[in-house]
Design a protein around this motif. Structure first.
Motif, PDB file in Angstrom:
ATOM      1  N   SER A 217      20.986 -42.487  22.374  1.00  0.00           N
ATOM      2  CA  SER A 217      21.063 -42.898  23.776  1.00  0.00           C
ATOM      3  C   SER A 217      21.746 -44.260  23.828  1.00  0.00           C
ATOM      4  O   SER A 217      21.743 -45.012  22.849  1.00  0.00           O
ATOM      5  CB  SER A 217      19.668 -42.969  24.388  1.00  0.00           C
ATOM      6  OG  SER A 217      18.870 -43.926  23.710  1.00  0.00           O
TER       7      SER A 217
ATOM      8  N   TRP B 296      16.471 -43.655  21.886  1.00  0.00           N
ATOM      9  CA  TRP B 296      16.225 -42.227  21.725  1.00  0.00           C
ATOM     10  C   TRP B 296      17.375 -41.561  20.989  1.00  0.00           C
ATOM     11  O   TRP B 296      18.507 -42.055  21.001  1.00  0.00           O
ATOM     12  CB  TRP B 296      16.044 -41.543  23.088  1.00  0.00           C
ATOM     13  CG  TRP B 296      14.808 -41.942  23.807  1.00  0.00           C
ATOM     14  CD1 TRP B 296      14.673 -42.928  24.743  1.00  0.00           C
ATOM     15  CD2 TRP B 296      13.501 -41.388  23.635  1.00  0.00           C
ATOM     16  NE1 TRP B 296      13.382 -43.027  25.170  1.00  0.00           N
ATOM     17  CE2 TRP B 296      12.634 -42.078  24.506  1.00  0.00           C
ATOM     18  CE3 TRP B 296      12.976 -40.375  22.838  1.00  0.00           C
ATOM     19  CZ2 TRP B 296      11.281 -41.787  24.599  1.00  0.00           C
ATOM     20  CZ3 TRP B 296      11.633 -40.069  22.934  1.00  0.00           C
ATOM     21  CH2 TRP B 296      10.789 -40.772  23.801  1.00  0.00           C
TER      22      TRP B 296
ATOM     23  N   ALA C 158      18.992 -37.635  20.852  1.00  0.00           N
ATOM     24  CA  ALA C 158      18.997 -36.240  21.299  1.00  0.00           C
ATOM     25  C   ALA C 158      19.613 -35.392  20.195  1.00  0.00           C
ATOM     26  O   ALA C 158      20.544 -35.828  19.508  1.00  0.00           O
ATOM     27  CB  ALA C 158      19.793 -36.091  22.599  1.00  0.00           C
TER      28      ALA C 158
ATOM     29  N   TYR D 227      19.828 -30.886  18.646  1.00  0.00           N
ATOM     30  CA  TYR D 227      19.389 -29.512  18.866  1.00  0.00           C
ATOM     31  C   TYR D 227      18.917 -28.920  17.553  1.00  0.00           C
ATOM     32  O   TYR D 227      19.266 -29.393  16.473  1.00  0.00           O
ATOM     33  CB  TYR D 227      20.486 -28.663  19.525  1.00  0.00           C
ATOM     34  CG  TYR D 227      21.588 -28.156  18.621  1.00  0.00           C
ATOM     35  CD1 TYR D 227      21.469 -26.929  17.966  1.00  0.00           C
ATOM     36  CD2 TYR D 227      22.769 -28.872  18.447  1.00  0.00           C
ATOM     37  CE1 TYR D 227      22.486 -26.444  17.161  1.00  0.00           C
ATOM     38  CE2 TYR D 227      23.792 -28.385  17.651  1.00  0.00           C
ATOM     39  CZ  TYR D 227      23.642 -27.167  17.008  1.00  0.00           C
ATOM     40  OH  TYR D 227      24.655 -26.686  16.200  1.00  0.00           O
TER      41      TYR D 227
ATOM     42  N   ILE E 125      17.382 -28.111  22.905  1.00  0.00           N
ATOM     43  CA  ILE E 125      17.632 -29.550  22.878  1.00  0.00           C
ATOM     44  C   ILE E 125      16.298 -30.292  22.844  1.00  0.00           C
ATOM     45  O   ILE E 125      15.368 -29.957  23.583  1.00  0.00           O
ATOM     46  CB  ILE E 125      18.428 -29.993  24.123  1.00  0.00           C
ATOM     47  CG1 ILE E 125      19.685 -29.136  24.306  1.00  0.00           C
ATOM     48  CG2 ILE E 125      18.784 -31.476  24.026  1.00  0.00           C
ATOM     49  CD1 ILE E 125      20.711 -29.281  23.227  1.00  0.00           C
ATOM     50  N   SER E 126      16.211 -31.299  21.982  1.00  0.00           N
ATOM     51  CA  SER E 126      15.018 -32.141  21.894  1.00  0.00           C
ATOM     52  C   SER E 126      15.442 -33.603  21.854  1.00  0.00           C
ATOM     53  O   SER E 126      16.613 -33.923  21.598  1.00  0.00           O
ATOM     54  CB  SER E 126      14.197 -31.812  20.640  1.00  0.00           C
ATOM     55  OG  SER E 126      13.721 -30.485  20.663  1.00  0.00           O
ATOM     56  N   VAL E 127      14.489 -34.499  22.080  1.00  0.00           N
ATOM     57  CA  VAL E 127      14.708 -35.938  21.918  1.00  0.00           C
ATOM     58  C   VAL E 127      13.587 -36.503  21.064  1.00  0.00           C
ATOM     59  O   VAL E 127      12.468 -35.967  21.033  1.00  0.00           O
ATOM     60  CB  VAL E 127      14.782 -36.678  23.274  1.00  0.00           C
ATOM     61  CG1 VAL E 127      16.012 -36.251  24.064  1.00  0.00           C
ATOM     62  CG2 VAL E 127      13.515 -36.462  24.085  1.00  0.00           C
TER      63      VAL E 127
ATOM     64  N   LEU F 171      13.317 -30.487  25.326  1.00  0.00           N
ATOM     65  CA  LEU F 171      13.787 -30.502  26.710  1.00  0.00           C
ATOM     66  C   LEU F 171      14.134 -29.118  27.233  1.00  0.00           C
ATOM     67  O   LEU F 171      14.026 -28.866  28.430  1.00  0.00           O
ATOM     68  CB  LEU F 171      15.014 -31.419  26.845  1.00  0.00           C
ATOM     69  CG  LEU F 171      14.830 -32.871  26.415  1.00  0.00           C
ATOM     70  CD1 LEU F 171      16.085 -33.676  26.724  1.00  0.00           C
ATOM     71  CD2 LEU F 171      13.619 -33.497  27.094  1.00  0.00           C
TER      72      LEU F 171
ATOM     73  N   PRO G 185      24.097 -31.971  22.492  1.00  0.00           N
ATOM     74  CA  PRO G 185      23.741 -32.897  23.580  1.00  0.00           C
ATOM     75  C   PRO G 185      24.556 -34.184  23.503  1.00  0.00           C
ATOM     76  O   PRO G 185      24.788 -34.719  22.421  1.00  0.00           O
ATOM     77  CB  PRO G 185      22.257 -33.163  23.323  1.00  0.00           C
ATOM     78  CG  PRO G 185      22.087 -32.969  21.841  1.00  0.00           C
ATOM     79  CD  PRO G 185      23.039 -31.860  21.479  1.00  0.00           C
TER      80      PRO G 185
ATOM     81  N   TRP H  97      24.692 -37.980  25.621  1.00  0.00           N
ATOM     82  CA  TRP H  97      24.178 -38.876  26.657  1.00  0.00           C
ATOM     83  C   TRP H  97      25.319 -39.416  27.520  1.00  0.00           C
ATOM     84  O   TRP H  97      26.393 -39.746  27.018  1.00  0.00           O
ATOM     85  CB  TRP H  97      23.456 -40.065  26.033  1.00  0.00           C
ATOM     86  CG  TRP H  97      22.199 -39.743  25.288  1.00  0.00           C
ATOM     87  CD1 TRP H  97      22.093 -39.391  23.979  1.00  0.00           C
ATOM     88  CD2 TRP H  97      20.863 -39.765  25.796  1.00  0.00           C
ATOM     89  NE1 TRP H  97      20.790 -39.185  23.626  1.00  0.00           N
ATOM     90  CE2 TRP H  97      19.994 -39.410  24.728  1.00  0.00           C
ATOM     91  CE3 TRP H  97      20.303 -40.051  27.045  1.00  0.00           C
ATOM     92  CZ2 TRP H  97      18.613 -39.339  24.874  1.00  0.00           C
ATOM     93  CZ3 TRP H  97      18.920 -39.979  27.199  1.00  0.00           C
ATOM     94  CH2 TRP H  97      18.102 -39.623  26.124  1.00  0.00           C
TER      95      TRP H  97
ATOM     96  N   ILE I 264      22.140 -35.965  30.348  1.00  0.00           N
ATOM     97  CA  ILE I 264      22.526 -35.403  29.055  1.00  0.00           C
ATOM     98  C   ILE I 264      23.389 -34.169  29.327  1.00  0.00           C
ATOM     99  O   ILE I 264      22.947 -33.234  30.000  1.00  0.00           O
ATOM    100  CB  ILE I 264      21.302 -35.006  28.208  1.00  0.00           C
ATOM    101  CG1 ILE I 264      20.457 -36.243  27.888  1.00  0.00           C
ATOM    102  CG2 ILE I 264      21.753 -34.326  26.910  1.00  0.00           C
ATOM    103  CD1 ILE I 264      19.167 -35.908  27.135  1.00  0.00           C
TER     104      ILE I 264
ATOM    105  N   PRO J 289      17.142 -36.821  31.370  1.00  0.00           N
ATOM    106  CA  PRO J 289      16.528 -37.020  30.041  1.00  0.00           C
ATOM    107  C   PRO J 289      15.141 -36.419  29.880  1.00  0.00           C
ATOM    108  O   PRO J 289      14.669 -36.284  28.751  1.00  0.00           O
ATOM    109  CB  PRO J 289      16.486 -38.555  29.905  1.00  0.00           C
ATOM    110  CG  PRO J 289      17.586 -39.040  30.774  1.00  0.00           C
ATOM    111  CD  PRO J 289      17.597 -38.099  31.941  1.00  0.00           C
TER     112      PRO J 289
END
Length: 702
Positions: free
Chosen positions: A458, A463, A465, A467, A475-477, A488, A498, A500, A507, A524
């Motif tokens: 980010s 953060w 991001a 996958y 997709i995760s963070v 997410l 992903p 940012w 995203i 986000p």
């Protein structure tokens, strides 16, 4: 349940015919491949047609007595909708009742027919019971039909690990009598081909005198010769004796060679791939190479028909060639006549289907697929002459979380395959951008059995991001210290890459929510989902923000790169297409936008697949400047002069003005899981560290 008088109940709606007892769905007389739980879901809805079934009722009907996540039901409904389409009135067959459940809305006729009717379900179903997972051989009772029998009968099956070296042993090929097998390994440094007795421990390196890579071996039908891919003398397909003698080139191109049943021809593809999920470029073609026994020369013939084809397999009686290819971002299996003709699909779905191999009797086509959640083996009954499907795919159970590279003995009683154990966890390492060196060893951000890909910092550096690959691609963070992991997206669709926005408020990512990859946007926290592109020219494969956050550059597979305005509706703008590179037969895959907004960095791609170096495109002069002859995944540093990229599985740094290249990081003997990322201040590098163990296993019938 079947009628006590022997009649079979079935349902007809639109062009579909759903057999209750036979558990089979037909469209205009053709089998529609569905997984068992998808059939259970469809049967439950059709039997309750017109009435609401709550989610709880459906979960209990399809998974009785078992707790499963609701996402499994959502996945089944989504795939059924794609398969069925809309009814004659234009409405979807399956309706969603918000916050309650689902209802089958199509007009259904319930009919019965005698068991001798022509649509009675074919017999001979493969049922291999789940084996005990472990490194030692496991003996299980299973229903199998590997031999040319009309009905499956209970047989004793054993699973035996044949290789256990560190690293990867790939591309096994069983000798026709099942007593020996070939495989490729890097045990001696480069890729070599090894011969080993089944049950033995001493492998013979057949290509130890060659300093170049030799892979993809295949025993000839009589077991006297071996076809293989080699990088020697410029690369191509070669043939040698069964113990490594008399090496001859038969073509100066080609990958994954497969023999014709009479041993007089070899079919190969023009494009290679490492793993099916890594393959992005299309345009691979199939060629048949005829071997002239009198002189050792060869005659080449293009197999017309497929738009994209890799990993071919010749059917046992020579009628058809099976292969897999990319269509609309999906990886599907096809067959076509060996002497050219129209391809016939075997799978048409969002699952990752690859590695087709014919059973020795020609009655089934086996393939690898993740349709069951993990990458395992499936088989489908089909007509070898026409390619027509005769039944839905069936699971072949092995004690392996990820299986591929099948090979059969002539009698079908032995099957070799590769068991993969793959992890890709995020790691971070400090970086000094002035001295251009890393600060200490990498430390983990994520741990466990996940496969994490393409991390992205980010803008505030708080953060990451990324996958994940697996049963779903979502997709995760997570925070850089490994805390705060949050998913997410959670659905049946494939969500990747992903990115940012520069202000950290959105995203962008690519997703198959419309059937092919397009750019989507979300907040986000996973809310505010909306589609950005509606590209008609092909699947979108990347999205890169401009520094001010008002534009996105994206690439269309095989076409090139375009630029759009993010907030402007798609219908009110025409994407600005970058001019093609001056080099013939190349296209530009955008990876990064320079901090000053004046240039784009990316990969030069060949139409047949593969990276040919990185280049920079000036938005002002509209000209390309090649920086390297190899490598990919270029990303600008904050100074707008240097770029980080991957080449030969090492992180490199290049000065775009002087051309100076410096190696920054290696994780050998492991690999980078593609794209590393940089924090905005260039002080941290985060990357997926990929660890792969691949061993050859054998399934035997007693």
């Amino acid at each position: 349940m079947a009628d006590p008088r022997g009649a079979e109940r079935f349902y007809r709606f639109g062009a579909f015919r759903l057999h209750h007892t036979g558990r089979l769905l037909l469209r205009d007389g053709e089998v529609v491949p569905l997984e068992p739980k998808q059939l259970d879901t469809l049967l439950a809805l059709v039997e309750a047609r017109g009435s609401l079934l709550t989610k709880e009722e459906l979960l209990e009907r399809v998974w009785p007595g078992i707790f499963v996540e609701e996402t499994n039901l959502t996945r089944n409904i989504s795939l059924l909708r794609k398969t069925l389409g809309n009814g004659v009135d234009g409405r979807a067959y399956i309706e969603t009742i918000p916050k309650q459940g689902y209802r089958f809305a199509g007009e259904v006729r319930e009919l019965e027919e005698a068991p001798a009717a022509k649509h009675a379900r074919p017999t001979g179903r493969l049922l291999i019971a789940a084996a005990v997972v472990g490194l030692l051989a496991a003996v299980v009772a299973a229903y199998v039909a590997l031999r040319p029998t009309r009905r499956a009968v209970p047989q004793e099956v054993t699973f035996t690990q044949l290789t256990d070296q560190p690293g990867q042993e790939l591309y096994p090929s069983l000798s026709p009598d099942g007593s020996f097998f070939l495989y490729a390994s890097r045990a001696a440094g480069n890729w070599d081909i090894y011969l080993q007795r089944v049950g033995g421990r001493n492998a013979i390196n057949l290509t130890k005198e060659c300093p170049f890579d030799d892979t993809q071996p295949a025993f000839s039908p009589d077991g006297h010769r071996i076809a293989f891919r080699s990088e020697r003398d410029g690369g191509g397909v070669f043939v040698m004796g069964a113990t490594g003698e008399s090496v001859k080139r038969v073509s100066d191109f080609g990958y994954h060679p497969a023999w014709s049943p009479d041993g007089r021809e070899i079919v190969c593809a023009t494009v290679n791939f490492w793993r099916p999920d890594y393959r992005r470029s299309t345009g691979s073609r199939l060629y048949v190479v005829r071997l002239e026994a009198s002189s050792g020369s060869a005659r080449q013939r293009l197999v017309s028909g497929p738009e994209d084809a890799v990993q071919p397999a010749w059917s046992p009686h020579g009628h058809r060639i099976a292969y897999w290819g990319l269509r609309g971002g999906n990886r599907d299996i096809w067959t076509l006549p060996a002497r050219s003709g129209q391809p016939v699909p075997v799978t048409v779905d969002p699952h990752m289907d690859w590695n087709p191999v014919w059973s020795p009797d020609g009655r089934h086509l086996y393939f690898s697929s993740d349709r069951g959640g993990s990458m395992g083996f499936w088989r489908v009954r089909l007509d070898e002459k026409s390619g027509k499907l005769l039944a839905a795919p069936e699971l072949v159970t092995t004690p392996s979380p990820y299986s591929g590279h099948l090979s059969f003995s002539r009698d079908g009683r032995r099957m070799s395959y590769v068991q993969y154990l793959l992890t890709a966890n995020l790691q971070k390492v400090g970086f000094d951008p002035v001295r251009e060196r890393v600060l200490g060893p990498p430390v983990p951000v994520t741990e466990g059995a996940r496969v994490a890909k393409l991390p992205e910092f980010s803008p505030d550096g708080k953060w990451l991001a990324f996958y994940t690959l697996g049963k779903q691609q979502d997709i995760s963070v997570i925070r850089p210290d490994g805390t705060g992991l949050r998913q997410l997206t959670e659905d049946v669709h494939v969500d990747r890459m992903p990115r940012w926005s520069p202000d950290g408020q959105r995203i962008a990512f690519i997703s198959t929510r419309t059937g092919k990859f397009e750019i989507w946007m979300m907040d986000p926290d996973g809310s505010g989902l909306r589609q950005i592109t509606h590209e008609s020219r092909g699947p979108v494969i990347a999205g890169v923000w401009s520094p001010e956050g008002k534009r996105l550059a994206y690439s269309v597979h095989g076409l090139g790169t375009l630029i759009i305005e993010v907030e402007r509706p798609w219908s009110e703008q025409s994407p600005e297409a970058l001019r093609a590179p001056d080099e013939p037969d190349t296209w530009f895959w955008v990876r990064s936008w320079s901090p000053d907004g004046q240039s784009l960095a990316g990969d030069l791609q060949r139409p047949e697949g593969g990276y040919s170096g990185i280049a920079v495109y000036s938005l002002e002069s509209k000209k390309y400047r090649r920086l390297t002859e190899s490598g990919a995944f270029a990303r600008w540093l904050s100074d707008g002069r240097r770029l980080m990229f991957l080449d030969e599985d090492k992180v490199q740094l290049i000065d775009s003005q002087s051309g100076r290249v410096r190696e920054i990081l290696s994780v050998a003997p492991h690999s980078f899981g593609l794209f590393p990322t940089l924090s905005r201040d260039d002080r941290w590098i985060v990357f997926p560290r990929e660890v792969t163990e691949a061993d050859v296993w054998l399934m035997s019938l007693r």
